[in-house]
Scaffold this motif. Structure first.
Motif, PDB file in Angstrom:
ATOM      1  N   SER A  24       0.641  -1.079   0.031  1.00  0.00           N
ATOM      2  CA  SER A  24       0.025  -0.004  -0.011  1.00  0.00           C
ATOM      3  C   SER A  24       0.850   1.153  -0.215  1.00  0.00           C
ATOM      4  O   SER A  24       0.283   2.231  -0.116  1.00  0.00           O
ATOM      5  N   MET A  25       2.143   1.196   0.247  1.00  0.00           N
ATOM      6  CA  MET A  25       2.948   2.354   0.608  1.00  0.00           C
ATOM      7  C   MET A  25       3.429   2.885  -0.969  1.00  0.00           C
ATOM      8  O   MET A  25       3.645   1.831  -1.951  1.00  0.00           O
ATOM      9  N   GLU A  26       3.216   4.059  -1.500  1.00  0.00           N
ATOM     10  CA  GLU A  26       3.478   4.729  -2.693  1.00  0.00           C
ATOM     11  C   GLU A  26       5.092   4.369  -2.820  1.00  0.00           C
ATOM     12  O   GLU A  26       5.724   4.735  -2.093  1.00  0.00           O
ATOM     13  N   GLY A  27       5.463   3.697  -4.065  1.00  0.00           N
ATOM     14  CA  GLY A  27       6.939   3.846  -4.373  1.00  0.00           C
ATOM     15  C   GLY A  27       7.585   2.220  -3.944  1.00  0.00           C
ATOM     16  O   GLY A  27       8.576   2.168  -4.120  1.00  0.00           O
ATOM     17  N   GLY A  28       6.764   1.683  -3.223  1.00  0.00           N
ATOM     18  CA  GLY A  28       7.308   0.138  -3.042  1.00  0.00           C
ATOM     19  C   GLY A  28       6.441  -0.278  -1.861  1.00  0.00           C
ATOM     20  O   GLY A  28       5.467   0.121  -1.089  1.00  0.00           O
ATOM     21  N   GLY A  29       6.760  -1.615  -1.508  1.00  0.00           N
ATOM     22  CA  GLY A  29       6.079  -2.245  -0.330  1.00  0.00           C
ATOM     23  C   GLY A  29       6.731  -2.014   1.029  1.00  0.00           C
ATOM     24  O   GLY A  29       7.780  -1.158   1.140  1.00  0.00           O
ATOM     25  N   GLU A  30       6.093  -2.483   1.993  1.00  0.00           N
ATOM     26  CA  GLU A  30       6.571  -2.210   3.557  1.00  0.00           C
ATOM     27  C   GLU A  30       6.423  -3.653   4.074  1.00  0.00           C
ATOM     28  O   GLU A  30       5.730  -4.516   3.910  1.00  0.00           O
ATOM     29  N   GLY A  31       7.409  -4.093   4.707  1.00  0.00           N
ATOM     30  CA  GLY A  31       7.823  -5.671   5.009  1.00  0.00           C
ATOM     31  C   GLY A  31       8.703  -5.499   6.360  1.00  0.00           C
ATOM     32  O   GLY A  31       9.179  -4.605   6.884  1.00  0.00           O
ATOM     33  N   PRO A  32       9.282  -6.857   6.528  1.00  0.00           N
ATOM     34  CA  PRO A  32      10.229  -7.067   7.636  1.00  0.00           C
ATOM     35  C   PRO A  32      11.552  -5.967   7.280  1.00  0.00           C
ATOM     36  O   PRO A  32      11.911  -5.887   6.300  1.00  0.00           O
ATOM     37  N   GLU A  33      12.023  -5.341   8.519  1.00  0.00           N
ATOM     38  CA  GLU A  33      13.111  -4.293   8.349  1.00  0.00           C
ATOM     39  C   GLU A  33      14.279  -4.999   8.737  1.00  0.00           C
ATOM     40  O   GLU A  33      15.195  -4.467   8.338  1.00  0.00           O
ATOM     41  N   ALA A  34      14.352  -6.044   9.837  1.00  0.00           N
ATOM     42  CA  ALA A  34      15.760  -6.329  10.282  1.00  0.00           C
ATOM     43  C   ALA A  34      15.526  -7.781  10.740  1.00  0.00           C
ATOM     44  O   ALA A  34      14.519  -8.218  11.098  1.00  0.00           O
ATOM     45  N   PHE A  35      16.725  -8.448  10.731  1.00  0.00           N
ATOM     46  CA  PHE A  35      16.752  -9.689  11.550  1.00  0.00           C
ATOM     47  C   PHE A  35      17.947  -9.977  12.175  1.00  0.00           C
ATOM     48  O   PHE A  35      19.046  -9.303  11.912  1.00  0.00           O
ATOM     49  N   THR A  36      17.961 -10.997  13.199  1.00  0.00           N
ATOM     50  CA  THR A  36      19.281 -11.407  13.510  1.00  0.00           C
ATOM     51  C   THR A  36      19.190 -12.738  14.155  1.00  0.00           C
ATOM     52  O   THR A  36      18.239 -13.273  14.312  1.00  0.00           O
ATOM     53  N   ILE A  37      20.332 -13.485  14.245  1.00  0.00           N
ATOM     54  CA  ILE A  37      20.367 -14.897  14.587  1.00  0.00           C
ATOM     55  C   ILE A  37      21.213 -14.881  15.966  1.00  0.00           C
ATOM     56  O   ILE A  37      22.386 -14.678  15.927  1.00  0.00           O
ATOM     57  N   GLY A  38      20.453 -15.667  16.951  1.00  0.00           N
ATOM     58  CA  GLY A  38      21.305 -15.841  18.159  1.00  0.00           C
ATOM     59  C   GLY A  38      22.107 -16.955  17.977  1.00  0.00           C
ATOM     60  O   GLY A  38      22.276 -17.776  17.290  1.00  0.00           O
ATOM     61  N   PRO A  39      22.985 -17.192  19.166  1.00  0.00           N
ATOM     62  CA  PRO A  39      24.173 -18.223  19.278  1.00  0.00           C
ATOM     63  C   PRO A  39      23.228 -19.492  19.127  1.00  0.00           C
ATOM     64  O   PRO A  39      24.133 -20.554  18.770  1.00  0.00           O
ATOM     65  N   ASP A  40      22.180 -19.712  19.485  1.00  0.00           N
ATOM     66  CA  ASP A  40      21.620 -20.949  19.463  1.00  0.00           C
ATOM     67  C   ASP A  40      20.783 -21.397  18.212  1.00  0.00           C
ATOM     68  O   ASP A  40      19.991 -22.142  18.126  1.00  0.00           O
ATOM     69  N   LYS A  41      21.017 -20.448  17.107  1.00  0.00           N
ATOM     70  CA  LYS A  41      20.377 -20.486  15.836  1.00  0.00           C
ATOM     71  C   LYS A  41      18.883 -20.055  15.920  1.00  0.00           C
ATOM     72  O   LYS A  41      18.016 -20.152  14.877  1.00  0.00           O
ATOM     73  N   THR A  42      18.535 -19.282  16.943  1.00  0.00           N
ATOM     74  CA  THR A  42      17.043 -18.632  17.039  1.00  0.00           C
ATOM     75  C   THR A  42      17.155 -17.459  16.225  1.00  0.00           C
ATOM     76  O   THR A  42      18.212 -16.806  16.131  1.00  0.00           O
ATOM     77  N   ILE A  43      15.991 -17.348  15.217  1.00  0.00           N
ATOM     78  CA  ILE A  43      16.074 -16.128  14.078  1.00  0.00           C
ATOM     79  C   ILE A  43      15.047 -15.202  14.891  1.00  0.00           C
ATOM     80  O   ILE A  43      14.003 -15.641  15.136  1.00  0.00           O
ATOM     81  N   PHE A  44      15.427 -14.093  14.843  1.00  0.00           N
ATOM     82  CA  PHE A  44      14.548 -12.915  15.234  1.00  0.00           C
ATOM     83  C   PHE A  44      14.277 -11.920  14.248  1.00  0.00           C
ATOM     84  O   PHE A  44      15.254 -11.626  13.685  1.00  0.00           O
ATOM     85  N   ILE A  45      13.039 -11.852  13.656  1.00  0.00           N
ATOM     86  CA  ILE A  45      12.697 -10.903  12.658  1.00  0.00           C
ATOM     87  C   ILE A  45      11.602  -9.806  13.018  1.00  0.00           C
ATOM     88  O   ILE A  45      10.526 -10.024  13.366  1.00  0.00           O
ATOM     89  N   VAL A  46      12.139  -8.536  12.674  1.00  0.00           N
ATOM     90  CA  VAL A  46      11.285  -7.388  12.822  1.00  0.00           C
ATOM     91  C   VAL A  46      10.045  -7.219  11.807  1.00  0.00           C
ATOM     92  O   VAL A  46      10.527  -7.283  10.807  1.00  0.00           O
ATOM     93  N   ASP A  47       8.890  -7.479  12.426  1.00  0.00           N
ATOM     94  CA  ASP A  47       7.979  -7.467  11.460  1.00  0.00           C
ATOM     95  C   ASP A  47       7.226  -6.273  11.758  1.00  0.00           C
ATOM     96  O   ASP A  47       6.159  -5.970  12.549  1.00  0.00           O
TER      97      ASP A  47
END
Length: 62
Positions: A24-47
């Motif tokens: 819906s944003m003019e000029g492109g989409g909007e979605g996940p901005e960032a992610f990180t992976i912890g030492p135990d391979k857990t993935i965190f994604i900013v939605d």
């Protein structure tokens, strides 16, 4: 070992475990901005569409 490999596939949506995406944003989409992976391979994604952080843990036995 391949340089690139898929470690996580996530459906688009607003339910648990899904990532928000909006075109819906003019000029492109909007979605996940960032992610990180912890030492135990857990993935965190900013939605930023659903206003939350999704956490994905590797299933036991893998």
């Amino acid at each position: 070992m391949a340089k690139d490999s898929v470690v996580l596939k996530v459906n688009v949506g607003s339910n648990a475990g899904e990532i928000g995406y909006s075109e819906s944003m003019e000029g492109g989409g909007e979605g996940p901005e960032a992610f990180t992976i912890g030492p135990d391979k857990t993935i965190f994604i900013v939605d930023n569409v659903n206003k939350r952080v999704n956490i994905y843990k590797e299933p036991d036995g893998l």
